[in-house]
Design a protein around this motif. Structure first.
Motif, PDB file in Angstrom:
ATOM      1  N   VAL A   1     -35.348  68.000   7.397  1.00 24.96           N
ATOM      2  CA  VAL A   1     -34.360  67.900   8.488  1.00 24.96           C
ATOM      3  C   VAL A   1     -33.107  67.193   7.988  1.00 24.96           C
ATOM      4  O   VAL A   1     -31.981  67.615   8.291  1.00 24.96           O
ATOM      5  CB  VAL A   1     -34.965  67.149   9.695  1.00 24.96           C
ATOM      6  CG1 VAL A   1     -33.886  66.890  10.747  1.00 24.96           C
ATOM      7  CG2 VAL A   1     -36.099  67.952  10.306  1.00 24.96           C
ATOM      8  N   ALA A   2     -33.281  66.130   7.193  1.00 24.70           N
ATOM      9  CA  ALA A   2     -32.130  65.394   6.663  1.00 24.70           C
ATOM     10  C   ALA A   2     -31.282  66.280   5.757  1.00 24.70           C
ATOM     11  O   ALA A   2     -30.044  66.253   5.821  1.00 24.70           O
ATOM     12  CB  ALA A   2     -32.615  64.160   5.899  1.00 24.70           C
ATOM     13  N   VAL A   3     -31.943  67.075   4.918  1.00 23.68           N
ATOM     14  CA  VAL A   3     -31.217  67.999   4.039  1.00 23.68           C
ATOM     15  C   VAL A   3     -30.449  69.026   4.866  1.00 23.68           C
ATOM     16  O   VAL A   3     -29.295  69.369   4.559  1.00 23.68           O
ATOM     17  CB  VAL A   3     -32.190  68.696   3.064  1.00 23.68           C
ATOM     18  CG1 VAL A   3     -31.477  69.810   2.292  1.00 23.68           C
ATOM     19  CG2 VAL A   3     -32.781  67.682   2.094  1.00 23.68           C
ATOM     20  N   ALA A   4     -31.093  69.527   5.936  1.00 22.39           N
ATOM     21  CA  ALA A   4     -30.439  70.509   6.810  1.00 22.39           C
ATOM     22  C   ALA A   4     -29.200  69.905   7.471  1.00 22.39           C
ATOM     23  O   ALA A   4     -28.148  70.552   7.563  1.00 22.39           O
ATOM     24  CB  ALA A   4     -31.424  71.012   7.861  1.00 22.39           C
ATOM     25  N   VAL A   5     -29.313  68.649   7.943  1.00 20.23           N
ATOM     26  CA  VAL A   5     -28.165  67.976   8.569  1.00 20.23           C
ATOM     27  C   VAL A   5     -27.043  67.784   7.547  1.00 20.23           C
ATOM     28  O   VAL A   5     -25.860  67.982   7.850  1.00 20.23           O
ATOM     29  CB  VAL A   5     -28.604  66.612   9.153  1.00 20.23           C
ATOM     30  CG1 VAL A   5     -27.388  65.814   9.618  1.00 20.23           C
ATOM     31  CG2 VAL A   5     -29.566  66.818  10.310  1.00 20.23           C
ATOM     32  N   TRP A   6     -27.417  67.392   6.314  1.00 20.58           N
ATOM     33  CA  TRP A   6     -26.407  67.192   5.275  1.00 20.58           C
ATOM     34  C   TRP A   6     -25.681  68.501   4.949  1.00 20.58           C
ATOM     35  O   TRP A   6     -24.456  68.535   4.841  1.00 20.58           O
ATOM     36  CB  TRP A   6     -27.080  66.626   4.027  1.00 20.58           C
ATOM     37  CG  TRP A   6     -26.146  66.523   2.858  1.00 20.58           C
ATOM     38  CD1 TRP A   6     -25.139  65.615   2.680  1.00 20.58           C
ATOM     39  CD2 TRP A   6     -26.125  67.381   1.711  1.00 20.58           C
ATOM     40  NE1 TRP A   6     -24.487  65.851   1.484  1.00 20.58           N
ATOM     41  CE2 TRP A   6     -25.071  66.921   0.868  1.00 20.58           C
ATOM     42  CE3 TRP A   6     -26.885  68.469   1.307  1.00 20.58           C
ATOM     43  CZ2 TRP A   6     -24.771  67.538  -0.334  1.00 20.58           C
ATOM     44  CZ3 TRP A   6     -26.591  69.073   0.094  1.00 20.58           C
ATOM     45  CH2 TRP A   6     -25.550  68.613  -0.714  1.00 20.58           C
TER      46      TRP A   6
ATOM     47  N   LEU B   1     -24.171  59.974   8.272  1.00 21.45           N
ATOM     48  CA  LEU B   1     -24.924  58.773   8.647  1.00 21.45           C
ATOM     49  C   LEU B   1     -26.303  59.141   9.184  1.00 21.45           C
ATOM     50  O   LEU B   1     -27.313  58.510   8.828  1.00 21.45           O
ATOM     51  CB  LEU B   1     -24.135  57.975   9.698  1.00 21.45           C
ATOM     52  CG  LEU B   1     -24.833  56.732  10.250  1.00 21.45           C
ATOM     53  CD1 LEU B   1     -25.101  55.724   9.132  1.00 21.45           C
ATOM     54  CD2 LEU B   1     -24.006  56.090  11.365  1.00 21.45           C
ATOM     55  N   VAL B   2     -26.346  60.183  10.015  1.00 23.10           N
ATOM     56  CA  VAL B   2     -27.630  60.646  10.559  1.00 23.10           C
ATOM     57  C   VAL B   2     -28.552  61.105   9.434  1.00 23.10           C
ATOM     58  O   VAL B   2     -29.741  60.773   9.415  1.00 23.10           O
ATOM     59  CB  VAL B   2     -27.403  61.786  11.572  1.00 23.10           C
ATOM     60  CG1 VAL B   2     -28.721  62.437  11.965  1.00 23.10           C
ATOM     61  CG2 VAL B   2     -26.690  61.256  12.814  1.00 23.10           C
ATOM     62  N   ALA B   3     -27.988  61.865   8.478  1.00 23.86           N
ATOM     63  CA  ALA B   3     -28.789  62.345   7.343  1.00 23.86           C
ATOM     64  C   ALA B   3     -29.318  61.166   6.526  1.00 23.86           C
ATOM     65  O   ALA B   3     -30.480  61.170   6.100  1.00 23.86           O
ATOM     66  CB  ALA B   3     -27.950  63.263   6.465  1.00 23.86           C
ATOM     67  N   GLY B   4     -28.491  60.141   6.326  1.00 22.11           N
ATOM     68  CA  GLY B   4     -28.921  58.961   5.574  1.00 22.11           C
ATOM     69  C   GLY B   4     -30.031  58.199   6.279  1.00 22.11           C
ATOM     70  O   GLY B   4     -30.996  57.761   5.641  1.00 22.11           O
ATOM     71  N   LEU B   5     -29.900  58.039   7.609  1.00 21.24           N
ATOM     72  CA  LEU B   5     -30.932  57.343   8.382  1.00 21.24           C
ATOM     73  C   LEU B   5     -32.251  58.119   8.366  1.00 21.24           C
ATOM     74  O   LEU B   5     -33.335  57.525   8.287  1.00 21.24           O
ATOM     75  CB  LEU B   5     -30.459  57.131   9.822  1.00 21.24           C
ATOM     76  CG  LEU B   5     -29.300  56.140  10.004  1.00 21.24           C
ATOM     77  CD1 LEU B   5     -28.836  56.130  11.455  1.00 21.24           C
ATOM     78  CD2 LEU B   5     -29.724  54.735   9.561  1.00 21.24           C
TER      79      LEU B   5
ATOM     80  N   ALA C   1     -37.741  58.780   6.361  1.00 19.88           N
ATOM     81  CA  ALA C   1     -38.695  59.595   5.602  1.00 19.88           C
ATOM     82  C   ALA C   1     -39.272  58.802   4.434  1.00 19.88           C
ATOM     83  O   ALA C   1     -40.467  58.913   4.129  1.00 19.88           O
ATOM     84  CB  ALA C   1     -38.013  60.861   5.088  1.00 19.88           C
ATOM     85  N   LEU C   2     -38.434  57.993   3.777  1.00 17.58           N
ATOM     86  CA  LEU C   2     -38.905  57.178   2.655  1.00 17.58           C
ATOM     87  C   LEU C   2     -39.974  56.192   3.115  1.00 17.58           C
ATOM     88  O   LEU C   2     -40.991  55.996   2.431  1.00 17.58           O
ATOM     89  CB  LEU C   2     -37.723  56.430   2.036  1.00 17.58           C
ATOM     90  CG  LEU C   2     -38.065  55.514   0.847  1.00 17.58           C
ATOM     91  CD1 LEU C   2     -38.649  56.325  -0.300  1.00 17.58           C
ATOM     92  CD2 LEU C   2     -36.826  54.744   0.385  1.00 17.58           C
ATOM     93  N   ILE C   3     -39.747  55.579   4.278  1.00 16.63           N
ATOM     94  CA  ILE C   3     -40.745  54.653   4.823  1.00 16.63           C
ATOM     95  C   ILE C   3     -42.065  55.378   5.070  1.00 16.63           C
ATOM     96  O   ILE C   3     -43.148  54.874   4.738  1.00 16.63           O
ATOM     97  CB  ILE C   3     -40.227  54.019   6.141  1.00 16.63           C
ATOM     98  CG1 ILE C   3     -39.040  53.104   5.853  1.00 16.63           C
ATOM     99  CG2 ILE C   3     -41.341  53.231   6.835  1.00 16.63           C
ATOM    100  CD1 ILE C   3     -38.383  52.555   7.093  1.00 16.63           C
TER     101      ILE C   3
END
Length: 254
Positions: free
Chosen positions: A93-98, A151-155, A160-162
């Motif tokens: 999802v983060a990659v898609a937002v980026w 910012l959303v992609a970074g958060l 995801a890392l956690i």
């Protein structure tokens, strides 16, 4: 039906045998058969033909998980898989937002083109796409600034890392991962409850229930934050299940 976690694990991973130096303890773990020497498995307690996997002082024997400890490990690994799947999904999802943030205008044009094509089709089934909550949310996203989307992609990546760190730690039954899972999961419970007040769905309810159960189970079963005696009682419980300690105690009493 009661699950024999010890034999189930031995059938999958193999037995674990050990020859202690103490003669009184050694004789309780050893048997002479017509086919040769046999040693008791430290996990399931069955006698196994062949040379022991290790030998030496009893205190140096491997602390093999048994019984309730094995059941707890199975549950932790189930939670680890769930965290890993969730973490990978959030990364996607983060990659898609980026990617969306870098080609916002092109995606908007493509979306509007498809919307124009699909609008008559959905109207035929008496569904107004222009008043659809999903379409409205997508169109609203087109208005977000590039910096906001980054910012959303970074958060999302941080979250995801956690989740992935939790997954690795829980799979390896690390105590720090149990603390991390309880704290991180409990921190997001208010947000999940708030989302239910906005819109109720079976997926949200199931996720909330699973997270509440995970927090309660790990905190209580693993005696975190001093609960039920804390770390000292947890270590005592693990050692009390050790076959070597059970046999050593029995040998002293005989």
């Amino acid at each position: 039906m009661k699950i024999d976690w010890d034999r189930r694990t031995c059938a999958r991973k193999g037995h674990v045998t050990y020859a202690p130096d103490d003669p009184r303890l050694r004789v309780r773990l050893h048997a002479q058969t017509g086919l040769g020497d046999a040693w008791r498995c430290l996990r399931c307690g069955d006698f196994v033909l062949g040379e022991p996997h290790g030998s030496g002082p009893a205190q140096d024997a491997p602390l093999v998980p048994r019984g309730k400890v094995l059941r707890d490990l199975f549950i932790l690994r189930f939670l680890a898989i769930e965290r890993a799947v969730r973490g990978v999904f959030i990364v996607l999802v983060a990659v898609a937002v980026w990617k969306f943030s870098n080609s916002q205008d092109a995606v908007r044009r493509l979306f509007n083109e498809y919307l124009a094509v699909l609008r008559p089709v959905f109207r035929h089934f008496h569904y107004d796409l222009d008043h659809s909550p999903v379409v409205g949310s997508i169109q609203k996203a087109f208005g977000y600034k590039h910096s906001t989307l980054l910012l959303v992609a970074g958060l999302l990546l941080a979250y995801a890392l956690i989740e992935l760190v939790e997954a690795v730690g829980l799979w390896r039954a690390k105590r720090w991962a149990e603390y991390l899972t309880v704290v991180a999961t409990a921190a997001f419970l208010p947000l999940e409850i708030y989302e239910l007040t906005e819109k109720i769905s079976y997926l949200k309810i199931a996720t909330l229930a699973l997270n509440i159960l995970a927090v309660l189970y790990i905190a209580l079963a693993k005696r975190l934050f001093g609960l039920r005696g804390g770390r000292r009682k947890f270590d005592e419980e693990r050692h009390s299940a050790s076959l070597l300690e059970v046999e050593e105690s029995a040998g002293v009493l005989v």
